[in-house]
Scaffold this active site. Structure first.
Site, PDB file in Angstrom:
ATOM      1  N   LYS A   1      60.726  36.924 -50.146  1.00  0.00           N
ATOM      2  CA  LYS A   1      60.006  37.143 -48.769  1.00  0.00           C
ATOM      3  C   LYS A   1      58.368  37.512 -49.027  1.00  0.00           C
ATOM      4  O   LYS A   1      57.604  36.781 -48.446  1.00  0.00           O
ATOM      5  CB  LYS A   1      60.728  38.407 -48.131  1.00  0.00           C
ATOM      6  CG  LYS A   1      59.891  38.752 -46.846  1.00  0.00           C
ATOM      7  CD  LYS A   1      59.561  38.096 -45.794  1.00  0.00           C
ATOM      8  CE  LYS A   1      58.648  38.351 -44.657  1.00  0.00           C
ATOM      9  NZ  LYS A   1      58.636  37.659 -43.579  1.00  0.00           N
TER      10      LYS A   1
ATOM     11  N   CYS B   1      51.997  40.611 -41.365  1.00  0.00           N
ATOM     12  CA  CYS B   1      52.692  39.973 -42.568  1.00  0.00           C
ATOM     13  C   CYS B   1      51.878  39.426 -43.744  1.00  0.00           C
ATOM     14  O   CYS B   1      51.956  40.300 -44.871  1.00  0.00           O
ATOM     15  CB  CYS B   1      53.676  39.093 -42.040  1.00  0.00           C
ATOM     16  SG  CYS B   1      54.754  39.771 -40.560  1.00  0.00           S
TER      17      CYS B   1
HETATM   18  N1  SAJ Z   1      46.068  31.139 -40.201  1.00  0.00           N
HETATM   19  C1  SAJ Z   1      44.763  30.401 -40.534  1.00  0.00           C
HETATM   20  N2  SAJ Z   1      44.959  29.060 -40.965  1.00  0.00           N
HETATM   21  C2  SAJ Z   1      46.190  28.578 -40.845  1.00  0.00           C
HETATM   22  C3  SAJ Z   1      47.414  29.325 -40.585  1.00  0.00           C
HETATM   23  C4  SAJ Z   1      47.159  30.508 -40.265  1.00  0.00           C
HETATM   24  O1  SAJ Z   1      43.754  31.031 -40.558  1.00  0.00           O
HETATM   25  O2  SAJ Z   1      46.017  27.397 -41.204  1.00  0.00           O
HETATM   26  C5  SAJ Z   1      46.039  32.596 -39.819  1.00  0.00           C
HETATM   27  C6  SAJ Z   1      46.587  32.631 -38.503  1.00  0.00           C
HETATM   28  O3  SAJ Z   1      45.081  32.400 -37.555  1.00  0.00           O
HETATM   29  C7  SAJ Z   1      46.871  34.322 -38.582  1.00  0.00           C
HETATM   30  C8  SAJ Z   1      47.431  34.591 -39.904  1.00  0.00           C
HETATM   31  O4  SAJ Z   1      46.765  33.292 -40.530  1.00  0.00           O
HETATM   32  O5  SAJ Z   1      45.678  35.026 -38.219  1.00  0.00           O
HETATM   33  C9  SAJ Z   1      48.757  34.316 -39.902  1.00  0.00           C
HETATM   34  O6  SAJ Z   1      49.385  33.482 -39.113  1.00  0.00           O
HETATM   35  P1  SAJ Z   1      50.522  32.634 -39.545  1.00  0.00           P
HETATM   36  O7  SAJ Z   1      51.024  31.775 -38.307  1.00  0.00           O
HETATM   37  O8  SAJ Z   1      50.732  31.758 -40.688  1.00  0.00           O
HETATM   38  O9  SAJ Z   1      52.126  33.759 -39.967  1.00  0.00           O
HETATM   39  P2  SAJ Z   1      52.461  34.954 -39.180  1.00  0.00           P
HETATM   40  O10 SAJ Z   1      51.842  36.208 -39.874  1.00  0.00           O
HETATM   41  O11 SAJ Z   1      52.200  34.779 -37.796  1.00  0.00           O
HETATM   42  O12 SAJ Z   1      54.077  35.044 -39.687  1.00  0.00           O
HETATM   43  C10 SAJ Z   1      54.241  34.806 -41.183  1.00  0.00           C
HETATM   44  C11 SAJ Z   1      55.304  33.694 -41.296  1.00  0.00           C
HETATM   45  N3  SAJ Z   1      55.376  33.436 -42.753  1.00  0.00           N
HETATM   46  C12 SAJ Z   1      55.278  32.147 -43.068  1.00  0.00           C
HETATM   47  O13 SAJ Z   1      54.980  31.266 -42.523  1.00  0.00           O
HETATM   48  C13 SAJ Z   1      55.112  32.131 -44.917  1.00  0.00           C
HETATM   49  C14 SAJ Z   1      56.615  33.948 -40.635  1.00  0.00           C
HETATM   50  O14 SAJ Z   1      57.408  32.790 -41.031  1.00  0.00           O
HETATM   51  C15 SAJ Z   1      57.159  35.226 -41.100  1.00  0.00           C
HETATM   52  O15 SAJ Z   1      58.314  35.667 -40.727  1.00  0.00           O
HETATM   53  C16 SAJ Z   1      55.889  36.275 -40.851  1.00  0.00           C
HETATM   54  O16 SAJ Z   1      54.802  36.046 -41.218  1.00  0.00           O
HETATM   55  C17 SAJ Z   1      56.728  37.694 -41.271  1.00  0.00           C
HETATM   56  O17 SAJ Z   1      56.854  38.502 -40.334  1.00  0.00           O
HETATM   57  O18 SAJ Z   1      56.735  37.914 -42.336  1.00  0.00           O
END
Ligand code: SAJ
Length: 417
Positions: A215, A269
């Site tokens: 995880k 996360c």
């Molecule tokens: N972000 C960027 N650029 C990107 C992708 C995301 O700047 O290309 C930013 C987003 O705007 C945000 C942050 O990253 O601020 C995180 O967003 P996210 O959509 O990547 O992820 P979370 O935090 O909403 O959810 C993550 C997910 N983990 C992965 O994709 C590996 C989700 O599957 C997990 O269940 C969740 O964390 C968790 O609860 O751990």
């Protein structure tokens, strides 16, 4: 020992993971008791309502409560299985704070009985689930636990980390594969039996320690990849190159897939979990640590660009679009958008018209700050000289930047490219 069926389960923690999990099991006909220390959330759920924004969750909860399959309380009751989905924040020193997990595990001591299953879904540092078995063993010397008794234990304990993406929780909860790590092999098998009631994805069995690291690795992997995109965007800014165009073109290579740069990484996360790996192995994790540093530095960089634009215009009225950490959700935790506005508000000389469709009031750090107001999109656009897009919420997508030729636009998400 014959194991009883899962007629009733108890889900501890009714947040972004626990409430959807409780509702999905309830919709499969299992009697579910949801437990949360937040009395307001408990009352709302018993009323068939929800306290968080997640697509379709309101309908599912309403139906489950109306069918008598989902109830909420502030303390656990006896059940056949317990799922713990409480937060694991970090301390100011970036160390995992296990106090919520420990309190939840210990709250089960009065109600667990022989044959029960306890699953921790909360993200945890490696070793926590084994430790949890020890906490319960200390409180219930009349029962045997898998950290000591292995497969022969009275109580089965497993770690199965949640993997759902906010905004797609109900889809991913059911469809994603699950890693199910047992304190003993039998614990993992038993936990997989429970999940098979509700999920269509595959259950991948392993040990609790491996599941914990898996995880953390998933979220650290994403953090490192976003950091690469963010670092590249800084290089592009310095060299006066459009980062989104450069990334789009690089991604036409068959083995390159650079993520999107943005104002930083938020949420509870990805901005937190990598530190749990660093904390377990501080001397051998320079890359993970550096990625956190790059992503955490992005809000200040954006705020400086906004200040430069304000100076260039000789003006100070700014529309800040979005506070949530990502599009179309109400979650402000660790949000880089909030960090940018807080940074801008610090000097006290800027007029900041903040637009966040999911907020009724400004969050704590922005309340009573001179010049900072929560307002509608229309008002913010009418009165501002600079538009800063911080969160790519759907209502902002429909805006046409060409309609505002006299305003400076800083699009931190590449939404209008
Ligand atoms: N972000 C960027 N650029 C990107 C992708 C995301 O700047 O290309 C930013 C987003 O705007 C945000 C942050 O990253 O601020 C995180 O967003 P996210 O959509 O990547 O992820 P979370 O935090 O909403 O959810 C993550 C997910 N983990 C992965 O994709 C590996 C989700 O599957 C997990 O269940 C969740 O964390 C968790 O609860 O751990």
């Amino acid at each position: 020992m014959t194991l009883h069926a899962f007629n009733k389960i108890c889900v501890l923690g009714l947040g972004y993971v626990g409430l959807p999990t409780a509702a999905v099991f309830a919709s499969r006909g299992v009697d579910v008791l949801g437990v949360d220390i937040d009395q307001r959330a408990v009352a709302l759920i018993n009323d068939g309502k929800v306290h968080i924004v997640e697509p379709d969750l309101d309908i599912l909860v309403k139906g489950a409560v109306a069918a008598g399959k989902l109830r909420a309380k502030t303390i656990p009751e006896t059940a056949d299985a317990f799922i713990i989905a409480v937060p694991t924040p970090f301390t100011d020193g970036k160390k995992p704070d296990l106090s919520y997990v420990k309190a939840a595990v210990e709250s089960l001591a009065p109600v667990v009985k022989k044959g029960d299953l306890v699953i921790i879904e909360s993200t945890c540092p490696v070793g926590t689930t084994d430790q949890a078995s020890g906490w319960l063993a200390a409180a219930r010397p009349d029962l045997s636990f898998p950290d000591g008794a292995g497969d022969a234990a009275d109580i089965q304990i497993a770690h199965s980390p949640e993997r759902v993406l906010p905004g797609r929780v109900l889809i991913e909860l059911v469809r994603n594969d699950r890693v199910v790590g047992g304190v003993s092999p039998r614990c993992a098998k038993r936990a997989a039996q429970l999940y098979r009631i509700a999920i269509e994805g595959e259950c991948l069995l392993s040990s609790a320690r491996t599941a914990e690291l898996v995880k953390l690795s998933e979220n650290a992997y994403r953090d490192v990849n976003i950091a690469f995109a963010n670092e590249l965007s800084l290089v592009c800014d310095a060299l006066d190159i459009d980062a989104w165009e450069a990334i789009r073109l690089a991604n036409r290579h068959p083995r390159v897939n650079i993520l999107n740069p943005g104002p930083g990484v938020g949420g509870h996360c990805i901005a937190v979990d990598p530190w749990f790996i660093v904390d377990s192995a501080p001397d051998i994790t320079p890359l993970i640590k550096a990625a956190r540093g790059v992503n955490d530095s992005k809000p200040a960089h954006i705020a400086n660009s906004v200040r430069d634009a304000a100076r260039g215009k000789g003006t100070a009225s700014i529309a800040c679009l979005g506070l949530a950490y990502k599009a179309d959700i109400d979650d402000l935790r660790e949000s880089p958008a909030v960090a940018v506005v807080v940074d801008l508000a610090r000097s006290g000389d800027l007029t900041l018209n903040v637009v966040e469709p999911y907020c009724q009031e400004l969050p704590g750090p922005l309340q009573n700050q001179p010049g900072v107001t929560l307002t509608s999109l229309e008002t913010a656009l009418q009165t501002c000289d600079i538009i800063v897009l911080l969160t790519d919420h759907t209502p902002f997508r429909d805006m046409v930047p060409d309609d505002y030729p006299d305003k400076t636009i800083l699009d931190t998400r590449g939404l209008w490219k």
